[in-house]
Motif scaffolding. Structure first.
Motif, PDB file in Angstrom:
ATOM      1  N   HIS A 288       1.108  -0.983  -0.352  1.00 59.63           N
ATOM      2  CA  HIS A 288       0.099  -0.023  -0.261  1.00 59.63           C
ATOM      3  C   HIS A 288       1.211   1.019  -0.327  1.00 59.63           C
ATOM      4  O   HIS A 288       0.774   2.242   0.886  1.00 59.63           O
ATOM      5  N   PHE A 289       1.724   1.309  -0.828  1.00 60.14           N
ATOM      6  CA  PHE A 289       2.578   2.042  -0.974  1.00 60.14           C
ATOM      7  C   PHE A 289       2.162   3.731  -0.547  1.00 60.14           C
ATOM      8  O   PHE A 289       2.536   4.614  -0.348  1.00 60.14           O
ATOM      9  N   LYS A 290       1.058   4.059  -1.445  1.00 61.24           N
ATOM     10  CA  LYS A 290       0.480   5.304  -1.581  1.00 61.24           C
ATOM     11  C   LYS A 290      -0.412   5.626  -0.854  1.00 61.24           C
ATOM     12  O   LYS A 290      -0.115   6.525  -0.168  1.00 61.24           O
ATOM     13  N   ASP A 291      -0.527   4.590   0.185  1.00 60.61           N
ATOM     14  CA  ASP A 291      -1.687   4.958   1.404  1.00 60.61           C
ATOM     15  C   ASP A 291      -0.101   5.696   2.647  1.00 60.61           C
ATOM     16  O   ASP A 291      -0.189   6.383   3.137  1.00 60.61           O
ATOM     17  N   PHE A 292       0.592   4.605   2.244  1.00 58.43           N
ATOM     18  CA  PHE A 292       1.975   4.974   3.300  1.00 58.43           C
ATOM     19  C   PHE A 292       2.270   6.302   2.786  1.00 58.43           C
ATOM     20  O   PHE A 292       3.313   6.939   3.429  1.00 58.43           O
ATOM     21  N   THR A 293       2.330   6.907   2.203  1.00 57.36           N
ATOM     22  CA  THR A 293       3.057   7.647   1.808  1.00 57.36           C
ATOM     23  C   THR A 293       2.532   8.848   1.479  1.00 57.36           C
ATOM     24  O   THR A 293       3.040  10.507   1.536  1.00 57.36           O
ATOM     25  N   TYR A 294       1.144   8.648   1.317  1.00 59.89           N
ATOM     26  CA  TYR A 294       0.141   9.880   1.315  1.00 59.89           C
ATOM     27  C   TYR A 294       0.519  11.280   2.321  1.00 59.89           C
ATOM     28  O   TYR A 294       0.383  12.080   1.721  1.00 59.89           O
ATOM     29  N   ARG A 295       0.258  10.585   3.454  1.00 54.79           N
ATOM     30  CA  ARG A 295       0.344  11.751   4.270  1.00 54.79           C
ATOM     31  C   ARG A 295       2.255  12.467   4.208  1.00 54.79           C
ATOM     32  O   ARG A 295       1.805  13.519   3.999  1.00 54.79           O
ATOM     33  N   THR A 296       2.798  11.931   3.774  1.00 54.34           N
ATOM     34  CA  THR A 296       4.139  12.647   3.117  1.00 54.34           C
ATOM     35  C   THR A 296       4.254  13.685   2.051  1.00 54.34           C
ATOM     36  O   THR A 296       4.556  14.720   2.323  1.00 54.34           O
ATOM     37  N   THR A 297       3.354  12.933   1.200  1.00 56.68           N
ATOM     38  CA  THR A 297       2.303  14.152   0.291  1.00 56.68           C
ATOM     39  C   THR A 297       2.253  15.662   0.552  1.00 56.68           C
ATOM     40  O   THR A 297       2.386  16.243  -0.762  1.00 56.68           O
ATOM     41  N   VAL A 298       1.389  14.726   1.405  1.00 54.96           N
ATOM     42  CA  VAL A 298       0.438  16.110   1.561  1.00 54.96           C
ATOM     43  C   VAL A 298       1.420  17.103   2.524  1.00 54.96           C
ATOM     44  O   VAL A 298       1.296  18.506   2.364  1.00 54.96           O
ATOM     45  N   LEU A 299       2.009  16.641   3.588  1.00 55.54           N
ATOM     46  CA  LEU A 299       2.958  18.218   4.342  1.00 55.54           C
ATOM     47  C   LEU A 299       3.459  18.169   3.330  1.00 55.54           C
ATOM     48  O   LEU A 299       4.905  19.674   3.716  1.00 55.54           O
ATOM     49  N   SER A 300       4.183  17.802   2.172  1.00 56.09           N
ATOM     50  CA  SER A 300       5.748  18.318   2.122  1.00 56.09           C
ATOM     51  C   SER A 300       5.379  19.399   1.045  1.00 56.09           C
ATOM     52  O   SER A 300       4.064  19.205  -0.088  1.00 56.09           O
ATOM     53  N   PRO A 301       6.257  20.795   0.217  1.00 55.17           N
ATOM     54  CA  PRO A 301       5.861  21.759  -1.119  1.00 55.17           C
ATOM     55  C   PRO A 301       6.070  20.972  -1.903  1.00 55.17           C
ATOM     56  O   PRO A 301       5.666  21.713  -2.578  1.00 55.17           O
ATOM     57  N   PHE A 302       6.656  19.899  -1.854  1.00 58.59           N
ATOM     58  CA  PHE A 302       7.315  19.669  -3.361  1.00 58.59           C
ATOM     59  C   PHE A 302       6.567  19.120  -3.911  1.00 58.59           C
ATOM     60  O   PHE A 302       6.922  18.564  -4.786  1.00 58.59           O
ATOM     61  N   PHE A 303       5.583  18.123  -3.537  1.00 57.00           N
ATOM     62  CA  PHE A 303       4.398  17.220  -3.840  1.00 57.00           C
ATOM     63  C   PHE A 303       3.138  18.040  -4.471  1.00 57.00           C
ATOM     64  O   PHE A 303       2.045  17.493  -4.966  1.00 57.00           O
ATOM     65  N   HIS A 304       3.623  19.372  -4.024  1.00 54.63           N
ATOM     66  CA  HIS A 304       1.662  20.257  -4.717  1.00 54.63           C
ATOM     67  C   HIS A 304       2.503  21.015  -5.758  1.00 54.63           C
ATOM     68  O   HIS A 304       3.570  20.905  -6.674  1.00 54.63           O
ATOM     69  N   ASN A 305       0.918  21.579  -5.988  1.00 59.25           N
ATOM     70  CA  ASN A 305       1.419  22.263  -7.561  1.00 59.25           C
ATOM     71  C   ASN A 305       2.291  23.983  -7.481  1.00 59.25           C
ATOM     72  O   ASN A 305       1.383  25.067  -7.525  1.00 59.25           O
ATOM     73  N   GLU A 310       6.454  30.005  -3.840  1.00 59.86           N
ATOM     74  CA  GLU A 310       6.309  29.131  -3.248  1.00 59.86           C
ATOM     75  C   GLU A 310       6.577  29.024  -2.363  1.00 59.86           C
ATOM     76  O   GLU A 310       6.285  29.308  -1.042  1.00 59.86           O
ATOM     77  N   ILE A 311       7.280  27.643  -2.549  1.00 57.08           N
ATOM     78  CA  ILE A 311       8.167  27.219  -1.541  1.00 57.08           C
ATOM     79  C   ILE A 311       9.056  27.883  -0.694  1.00 57.08           C
ATOM     80  O   ILE A 311       9.250  27.525   0.374  1.00 57.08           O
ATOM     81  N   ILE A 312      10.359  28.662  -1.946  1.00 59.26           N
ATOM     82  CA  ILE A 312      10.451  29.597  -1.395  1.00 59.26           C
ATOM     83  C   ILE A 312       9.856  30.479   0.401  1.00 59.26           C
ATOM     84  O   ILE A 312      10.581  30.285   1.324  1.00 59.26           O
ATOM     85  N   HIS A 313       9.113  30.927  -0.008  1.00 60.46           N
ATOM     86  CA  HIS A 313       8.431  31.896   0.655  1.00 60.46           C
ATOM     87  C   HIS A 313       7.796  31.185   2.112  1.00 60.46           C
ATOM     88  O   HIS A 313       7.742  31.833   3.187  1.00 60.46           O
ATOM     89  N   ASN A 314       7.536  29.558   1.775  1.00 55.04           N
ATOM     90  CA  ASN A 314       7.098  28.738   2.892  1.00 55.04           C
ATOM     91  C   ASN A 314       8.270  28.742   3.836  1.00 55.04           C
ATOM     92  O   ASN A 314       8.144  28.545   5.003  1.00 55.04           O
ATOM     93  N   VAL A 315       9.589  28.036   2.763  1.00 53.31           N
ATOM     94  CA  VAL A 315      11.146  27.749   4.083  1.00 53.31           C
ATOM     95  C   VAL A 315      11.079  28.860   4.853  1.00 53.31           C
ATOM     96  O   VAL A 315      11.154  28.346   5.817  1.00 53.31           O
ATOM     97  N   ILE A 385      10.167  22.323   9.264  1.00 44.86           N
ATOM     98  CA  ILE A 385      10.812  23.730   7.678  1.00 44.86           C
ATOM     99  C   ILE A 385      10.502  23.077   7.005  1.00 44.86           C
ATOM    100  O   ILE A 385       9.926  23.587   6.276  1.00 44.86           O
ATOM    101  N   LEU A 386      10.256  22.119   6.754  1.00 43.49           N
ATOM    102  CA  LEU A 386       9.980  21.464   4.650  1.00 43.49           C
ATOM    103  C   LEU A 386       8.966  21.002   4.864  1.00 43.49           C
ATOM    104  O   LEU A 386       8.341  19.496   4.059  1.00 43.49           O
ATOM    105  N   SER A 387       7.988  21.148   5.384  1.00 42.15           N
ATOM    106  CA  SER A 387       6.243  20.943   5.681  1.00 42.15           C
ATOM    107  C   SER A 387       5.145  22.761   5.686  1.00 42.15           C
ATOM    108  O   SER A 387       5.678  23.597   6.251  1.00 42.15           O
ATOM    109  N   VAL A 388       4.065  21.710   5.317  1.00 41.83           N
ATOM    110  CA  VAL A 388       3.397  22.744   4.880  1.00 41.83           C
ATOM    111  C   VAL A 388       1.481  22.473   5.797  1.00 41.83           C
ATOM    112  O   VAL A 388       1.333  21.604   5.678  1.00 41.83           O
TER     113      VAL A 388
END
Length: 610
Positions: A288-305, A310-315, A385-388
């Motif tokens: 269940h790789f997608k479920d297992f890593t879903y929260r990481t992708t949600v919190l990381s600014p690099f997995f969003h559009n 915007e990423i620099i401002h957030n960091v 720092i690297l979370s949104v």
């Protein structure tokens, strides 16, 4: 020699068994109870490799004073966290309800190492909460109790770690600060995974220190098991595991200058032990790789559009707010009260001073220890720092940072530096001719003063309407308790009290807090009349109505002032906020069918009677 060979054979058999279990879990796509029991039994046997039963009785005899101190700290830490557990923080947060619901779902279900609710979580704490709920029922006490116990165990593990470096007095002082830490009390009194993660981080540190000091293979096995079990606790433990293995690899490489394969045996032993203890979780991550890593992708600014800007401002926004570790933000509205109810800095200024003394001491006197602590110090900062939390695009970059949960890994490190700081201060006081009794008195006063300040910060946290009504749902919680006093009847209720905000188009208003704590069979019906005449008609149809005093205050005033026959026999009571003596909801009931003496309407007071 023969005994050693037998132990090696048994170790290899356990590892082989867990490889077979991994294949079984993968093929079946589930975790049958019999195989989980077999897995747990094998891990228990591995723990027997760690314990030296020959020296264990003598160790207990030699460390009787330390055992007494450990027990004392557990009691103090437990009491400091269990006090007002169902009152502070005010009410209960929506996220804690999700945790409780998820934990309840595990009670009669087959084992799973991971659940997808709340963006995905490991299940160590959830199984503890499910056990607590099965004993104490649906109460805030039951939901938060496991986190409180783990928080007290954090203090115990921290003292044990300190004793590997310092004498009893220094260990006691630093552990005393940890016991009454504002930030640690805060996260211990919420049903989140941070305290369980800290516990296994500390256990991992203990085995790491023992392994590097004594160079015995059993401690590397213990390190691997602690890392493996820790991965069932919290998302950030994954990064800690990577950091710990990287640190161990670097350390062994520097020691093993000829780069012999045999020199890396401790690392291999740690990895194999960790692998064995995480078999169910590894299987879930693969299948269940997608479920297992879903929260990481949600919190990381690099997995969003998000754009690069915007990423620099957030960091930058996350980074610049890190001064709130020791210095309170000028604007309290810039601090999220979700994990920081007092809207204070994580650590007070005196703790900061003692910590800086420790940093200077380790840098000058114990450079290797300094570099090691700084290495592990950077891991939680990297995560924070690297979370949104507030999506970039809003102007409030960095809101909810520093995040108490994601930075929880630095808590024991801060107080470890404080222990070093006390060593520095004692040496400084000795150099200026201070007697030992005076040194003990001065450092004791510092520790007690810090503890009192931190306790006061938490238990005298400022009141705010946002905390009371929006964040912690006290209004919904009290209404749920009131509903539990009612008979099996339909109840009209303002949708705003149930977090639905619907205008009568949904006939069941089931807010998260209400639906979870409402143990009665009362049917909640959305009450949103578009006219006073329609309100009268609905109130005449149903015996009990609960109306939001904020959103429907005009309607309430009209009802109070109405003198028609439609409301004859009705009584009005209000829910009072004890912090400002204002009503936040009104109960209208038919005294011919229900009397308030039949149940406890606290904190209800009579407003008016017809």
């Amino acid at each position: 020699m023969k005994k050693m060979v037998n132990r090696k054979v048994l170790f290899l058999c356990i590892i082989t068994l867990n490889v077979i279990l991994l294949l079984i879990f993968f093929i079946l796509g589930s975790y049958p109870t019999i195989f989980i029991i077999l897995h747990l039994f094998s891990i228990a046997v591995l723990w027997l490799f760690v314990i030296d039963f020959n020296t264990f009785p003598g160790l207990i005899k030699r460390k009787r004073k330390d055992l007494f101190i450990v027990l004392l700290f557990f009691i103090l830490a437990f009491l400091a966290r269990i006090y007002l557990i169902d009152a502070l923080n005010y009410g209960i947060q929506d996220d804690e309800i999700v945790v409780a619901q998820s934990a309840e779902s595990l009670i009669n279900s087959s084992f799973t190492p991971f659940i997808t609710s709340g963006q995905g979580h490991e299940t160590f704490l959830y199984y503890l909460i499910s056990f607590s709920l099965s004993i104490f029922g649906k109460t805030i006490f039951a939901i938060r109790l496991p986190s409180v116990i783990l928080g007290a165990l954090d203090v115990v593990a921290f003292y044990v770690l300190l004793r590997l470096f310092f004498n009893k007095r220094i260990s006691f002082l630093a552990s005393f600060l940890f016991t009454f830490s504002y930030v640690h009390i805060t996260i211990s009194k919420l049903a989140y995974e941070a305290t369980s993660s800290i516990f296994f981080q500390l256990i991992s540190f203990i085995f790491l220190v023992l392994a590097l000091k004594k160079k015995r293979m059993r401690y590397f096995i213990g390190l691997g098991l602690a890392l493996g079990i820790g991965n069932y606790t919290y998302l950030d433990f994954r990064l800690f595991t990577v950091g710990m293995l990287l640190f161990l690899c670097i350390f062994i490489t520097l020691q093993n200058r000829k780069f012999r394969i045999s020199g890396y045996q401790p690392l291999f032993l740690t990895l194999i032990s960790m692998f064995a203890s995480t078999i169910p979780l590894i299987n879930y991550a693969v299948t269940h790789f997608k479920d297992f890593t879903y929260r990481t992708t949600v919190l990381s600014p690099f997995f969003h559009n998000y754009s690069s800007i915007e990423i620099i401002h957030n960091v930058i926004g996350n980074s610049t707010r890190l001064y709130n570790l020791f210095l309170p933000l000028a604007n309290l509205n810039e601090i999220s009260a979700k994990y920081n109810p007092a809207r204070s800095s994580m650590f007070d200024l005196v703790t900061f001073f003692v910590c800086i003394c420790g940093v200077l001491y380790t840098f000058n006197k114990k450079r290797w220890l300094f570099l090691s602590l700084i290495f592990f110090f950077t891991l939680p900062f990297f995560s924070d720092i690297l979370s949104v939390d507030i999506p970039p695009g809003s102007t409030n970059f960095g809101f909810d940072h520093p995040n108490f949960l994601r930075l929880s890994g630095i808590i024991p490190l801060i107080y470890f530096f404080c222990a070093c700081g006390f060593v520095y201060l004692e040496a400084l006081l000795k150099r200026i001719g201070t007697h030992n009794k005076a040194i003990i008195t001065i450092t004791g006063i510092i520790a007690v003063g810090i503890a009192i300040f931190n306790l006061n910060t938490y238990y005298n946290q400022p009141y705010s309407d946002y905390n009371y009504y929006v964040l912690n749902n006290v209004n919904a919680l009290n209404i749920a308790y009131f509903l539990n006093t009612l008979p099996d009847v339909p109840v009209l209720i303002s949708p705003s009290l149930t977090s639905l905000n619907q205008e009568g188009d949904n006939d069941r208003a089931t807010g998260m807090v209400l639906s979870y704590f409402n143990r009665s069979n009362a049917k909640l019906i959305s009450f949103y009349p578009h006219s006073f005449d329609k309100a009268l008609k609905m109130l005449n149809t149903y015996d009990i109505a609960i109306i939001d005093d904020f959103t429907d205050d005009k309607l309430i005033k009209e009802i109070i002032n109405y003198r028609g026959n439609e409301l004859v026999g009705r009584r009005l009571f209000s829910f009072i906020n004890p912090n400002n003596n204002e009503a936040y909801a009104v109960v209208i009931y038919n005294q011919n069918t229900y009397s308030h003496e039949n149940g406890t309407l606290r904190p209800l007071e009579n407003i008016n009677s017809q």
